[in-house]
Design a protein around this motif. Structure first.
Motif, PDB file in Angstrom:
ATOM      1  N   ILE A 156      60.797 -11.380  39.567  1.00  0.00           N
ATOM      2  CA  ILE A 156      60.563 -10.632  40.807  1.00  0.00           C
ATOM      3  C   ILE A 156      60.821 -11.514  42.022  1.00  0.00           C
ATOM      4  O   ILE A 156      61.444 -11.093  42.996  1.00  0.00           O
ATOM      5  N   SER A 157      60.368 -12.761  41.977  1.00  0.00           N
ATOM      6  CA  SER A 157      60.574 -13.679  43.102  1.00  0.00           C
ATOM      7  C   SER A 157      62.055 -13.911  43.359  1.00  0.00           C
ATOM      8  O   SER A 157      62.515 -13.871  44.503  1.00  0.00           O
ATOM      9  N   LEU A 160      63.608 -10.666  44.769  1.00  0.00           N
ATOM     10  CA  LEU A 160      63.271 -10.477  46.184  1.00  0.00           C
ATOM     11  C   LEU A 160      64.043 -11.443  47.070  1.00  0.00           C
ATOM     12  O   LEU A 160      64.496 -11.085  48.159  1.00  0.00           O
ATOM     13  N   ALA A 163      67.643 -10.113  47.148  1.00  0.00           N
ATOM     14  CA  ALA A 163      67.695  -8.869  47.920  1.00  0.00           C
ATOM     15  C   ALA A 163      67.537  -9.141  49.407  1.00  0.00           C
ATOM     16  O   ALA A 163      68.235  -8.541  50.240  1.00  0.00           O
ATOM     17  N   THR A 164      66.655 -10.051  49.762  1.00  0.00           N
ATOM     18  CA  THR A 164      66.450 -10.392  51.168  1.00  0.00           C
ATOM     19  C   THR A 164      67.688 -11.072  51.743  1.00  0.00           C
ATOM     20  O   THR A 164      68.115 -10.775  52.869  1.00  0.00           O
ATOM     21  N   MET A 178      63.100  -6.896  56.754  1.00  0.00           N
ATOM     22  CA  MET A 178      63.236  -7.466  55.413  1.00  0.00           C
ATOM     23  C   MET A 178      61.962  -8.189  54.991  1.00  0.00           C
ATOM     24  O   MET A 178      61.567  -8.127  53.830  1.00  0.00           O
ATOM     25  N   TYR A 181      59.640  -5.433  53.976  1.00  0.00           N
ATOM     26  CA  TYR A 181      60.034  -4.882  52.675  1.00  0.00           C
ATOM     27  C   TYR A 181      59.660  -5.829  51.539  1.00  0.00           C
ATOM     28  O   TYR A 181      59.133  -5.407  50.505  1.00  0.00           O
ATOM     29  N   ALA A 182      59.947  -7.120  51.726  1.00  0.00           N
ATOM     30  CA  ALA A 182      59.646  -8.098  50.671  1.00  0.00           C
ATOM     31  C   ALA A 182      58.136  -8.224  50.460  1.00  0.00           C
ATOM     32  O   ALA A 182      57.674  -8.336  49.322  1.00  0.00           O
ATOM     33  N   ALA A 185      57.060  -5.099  48.549  1.00  0.00           N
ATOM     34  CA  ALA A 185      57.511  -5.189  47.153  1.00  0.00           C
ATOM     35  C   ALA A 185      56.707  -6.236  46.380  1.00  0.00           C
ATOM     36  O   ALA A 185      56.352  -6.022  45.215  1.00  0.00           O
ATOM     37  N   GLY A 186      56.403  -7.356  47.025  1.00  0.00           N
ATOM     38  CA  GLY A 186      55.590  -8.380  46.375  1.00  0.00           C
ATOM     39  C   GLY A 186      54.201  -7.883  46.053  1.00  0.00           C
ATOM     40  O   GLY A 186      53.667  -8.145  44.968  1.00  0.00           O
TER      41      GLY A 186
END
Length: 191
Positions: A156-157, A160, A163-164, A178, A181-182, A185-186
């Protein structure tokens, strides 16, 4: 005394930290975490995150929070911690203030000479190196975990992070959005 150490440390960081706040992050982390032990790596990472979210330059915000946390971790009270944040911030800004006054006078006189133009061209690779060092120092086990310890958190890290990067660099999404969003999501994926 910790205030003199803070002043001296952040004065040197302000003196040699070319490239703005992000260029200073690797110097600040090295001095506050590794050399003096005022902060843990996790505390420094949190400080960087908060510094990016609050208004103002990230280097100055980091110095303010690092000064406060360093004095607080040393066992002084809140009032002295506030003085620590002021000391670190003032010390970080002072060399730039002095240099800008001197350079502005000199630059106006010599700005079109080839020597000055070559000096600025020579500084560019150093700035890129400092920014790369700041990025690489934040890509550690505490921020990304490791595949062996926690494959879910690591995946996931990394996702992310990618994606960022893609969102801000190629899709031109506002970095503040961003970050939001991150963070969302985290929270959803990691807790």
């Amino acid at each position: 005394m910790i205030f003199l150490q803070l002043f001296y440390t952040f004065f040197l960081i302000g003196l040699f930290g070319f490239g703005g706040g992000y260029g200073m992050l690797s110097l600040i982390q090295n001095e506050t975490v590794h050399v003096h032990g005022w902060l843990s790596t996790a505390e420094f990472t949190n400080i960087v995150a908060i510094s990016q979210m609050t208004p103002g330059p990230v280097g100055i915000n980091s110095a303010t929070y690092c000064g406060y946390t360093a004095v607080n971790n040393a066992g002084y009270g809140m009032m002295m911690s506030t003085l620590g944040s002021a000391t670190a911030t003032f010390a970080l800004v002072l060399p730039s203030f002095i240099m800008m006054i001197v350079i502005a006078r000199m630059f106006m006189k010599y700005m079109n000479t080839p020597t000055v133009q070559h000096i600025f061209l020579g500084l560019r690779p150093g700035v890129v190196g400092l920014l790369a060092a700041a990025t690489l120092m934040l890509l550690d086990k505490e921020n990304f975990s490791s595949w062996a310890e926690n494959p879910w958190q690591f995946s996931i890290s990394v996702a992310l992070f990618v994606a960022t990067f893609v969102g801000t660099y190629w899709l031109h999404i506002n970095p503040i959005r961003m970050i939001g969003y991150a963070a969302f999501a985290g929270l959803v994926l990691l807790y």
